[in-house]
Design an enzyme around this catalytic site. Structure first.
Site, PDB file in Angstrom:
ATOM      1  N   LYS A  68      -2.308   5.083  -2.562  1.00 56.96           N
ATOM      2  CA  LYS A  68      -2.766   6.441  -2.854  1.00 56.96           C
ATOM      3  C   LYS A  68      -3.728   6.989  -1.805  1.00 56.96           C
ATOM      4  CE  LYS A  68      -0.328   7.016  -6.540  1.00 56.96           C
ATOM      5  NZ  LYS A  68       0.676   8.056  -6.692  1.00 56.96           N
TER       6      LYS A  68
HETATM    7  N1  PMP Z   1       1.703   1.445  -8.733  1.00 57.15           N
HETATM    8  C1  PMP Z   1       0.471   1.869  -9.050  1.00 57.15           C
HETATM    9  C2  PMP Z   1      -0.562   0.843  -9.352  1.00 57.15           C
HETATM   10  C3  PMP Z   1       0.183   3.225  -9.100  1.00 57.15           C
HETATM   11  O1  PMP Z   1      -1.066   3.635  -9.429  1.00 57.15           O
HETATM   12  C4  PMP Z   1       1.214   4.164  -8.843  1.00 57.15           C
HETATM   13  C5  PMP Z   1       0.904   5.621  -8.914  1.00 57.15           C
HETATM   14  N2  PMP Z   1       0.939   6.207 -10.171  1.00 57.15           N
HETATM   15  C6  PMP Z   1       2.489   3.678  -8.532  1.00 57.15           C
HETATM   16  C7  PMP Z   1       2.688   2.325  -8.479  1.00 57.15           C
HETATM   17  C8  PMP Z   1       3.654   4.597  -8.288  1.00 57.15           C
HETATM   18  O2  PMP Z   1       3.546   5.337  -7.107  1.00 57.15           O
HETATM   19  P1  PMP Z   1       4.054   6.837  -7.097  1.00 57.15           P
HETATM   20  O3  PMP Z   1       3.108   7.635  -7.947  1.00 57.15           O
HETATM   21  O4  PMP Z   1       3.993   7.238  -5.666  1.00 57.15           O
HETATM   22  O5  PMP Z   1       5.418   6.882  -7.659  1.00 57.15           O
END
Ligand code: PMP
Length: 366
Positions: A68
């Protein structure tokens, strides 16, 4: 390394400074310079019974310890470029924790206030971390529908509407979330595999990671197979297959950051070839197994992504010469009171007869 004499007259640089200038890439102006460029690490043992070569893109090497960081920095810098964000403004977001941490980190360096609406499902560790990073945190009930006024989406939206000089990142519905991964994660993986990647396996939450990375990779080679990982209790897989939003698919589950109870606009379902669903229990054990076998201490969704590999391997998805890249989104330290707590695992009923033997290695000497 010694200091040069000239250091003391204040005119010339020290040897150290000269060395730093020579290897300028090793000296960073601030922590944000370290966002991205995460390593691709070969998975040597855990999937060795399957055909193919497995590589993990280990996003915990970002300074905020998750993928992120990429979207936080990218979206905030785009907002600055467009004049939407001005010094002293407030950044607001809904977050399961990781995005919040990254936004808080970027806000500190760039001088913004940060308000975060988080789900009550987020671990206490995550919430404490956000507060430590200077963010104001609103904890909202997890098991209410997205349009319920108490949901973290609605709380963030209201805060934004009521506050002048605030910007709502809105990662679930922000195209820049996809663009951030299109601009960084995709090109990095393409370069690191020298274009030899055949499969991408990534968890889908907002969908930004999988959609942006896949878009870039498919532009380079449309034959690369893109596989999303979804949770039981989430609508994404069914929506991908039928384009139907089926409320009956929704029920509570434990994995944070994976799957959704709505259809995020930040997911480009067309670039995803298929979804695999994984259980809370299998993913938890797999996260623990990754640490024990590969020495990589990663988060719950990394366990989910690896569990998907096992299920795909069992279905003979991979060939001998395939190069499979799995995204490990964050670091294990965020889950000490959950997946990496024996007490928590036991409370969930995850230490059944199959697994419990391997669970305890601690001996208490009395
Ligand atoms: N794994 C974790 C620990 C996350 O916080 C997130 C984000 N919500 C994701 C995977 C998935 O990534 P994305 O939001 O880019 O689909």
């Amino acid at each position: 390394m010694s200091r040069s004499n000239s250091y003391f007259n204040g005119i010339e640089q020290t040897d150290i400074q000269r060395a730093f200038m020579k290897h300028r890439h090793q000296v960073f102006d601030n922590v944000l310079d370290l966002v991205g460029k995460t390593p691709l690490i070969k998975i040597n043992k855990i999937a060795s019974k399957y055909k193919g070569n497995f590589y993990a893109k280990v996003e915990s090497f970002n300074p905020g310890q998750s993928s992120k960081d990429r979207i936080a920095l990218y979206i905030i810098e785009q907002a600055e470029k467009e004049g939407i964000l001005k010094p002293g403004d407030t950044i607001i977001e809904t977050t399961s924790g990781n995005t919040g941490f990254s936004i808080a980190m970027v806000s500190i360096i760039k001088g913004y206030d940060c308000i975060l609406a988080v789900s009550s499902k987020s671990s206490a560790d995550k919430i404490d971390m956000l507060k430590t990073m200077g963010a104001k945190v609103y904890v909202c009930p997890a098991h209410v529908s997205a349009d319920d006024p108490r949901s973290y989406y609605q709380v963030a939206k209201r805060l934004h509407e009521d506050m002048k000089g605030s910007v709502y990142i809105n990662q679930y519905f922000n195209q820049l979330n996809i663009d951030a991964h299109y601009a960084s994660t995709g090109p990095e993986i393409w370069k690191q595999t020298e274009g030899k990647i055949t499969h991408l396996v990534a968890c889908s939450g907002t969908g930004g990671t999988i959609s942006g990375t896949a878009k870039y990779l498919k532009e380079q080679n449309p034959n690369i197979k893109i596989i999303g990982v979804d949770a039981f209790g989430s609508v994404l897989k069914k929506y991908h297959e039928t384009r139907e939003f089926d409320e009956k698919e929704i029920y509570p589950y434990r994995i944070e950051g994976l799957g959704k109870n709505l259809i995020p606009a930040a997911t480009d379902f067309d670039v995803i070839d298929k979804f695999v669903k994984v259980t809370d229990e299998d993913s938890a054990h797999m996260a623990r197994a990754i640490a024990k076998t590969e020495g990589l201490f990663v988060g719950y969704t990394s366990g989910a992504a690896m569990q998907a590999i096992i299920q795909l391997g069992d279905d003979n998805e991979f060939g001998e010469n395939d190069n499979i890249v799995i995204i490990f989104p964050d670091h294990g330290s965020r889950y000490m009171s959950k997946v990496y707590s024996d007490k928590w695992m036991n409370e969930q009923g995850f230490f059944d007869s199959v697994h419990e033997a391997s669970a305890q290695k601690i001996q208490y000497i009395k």
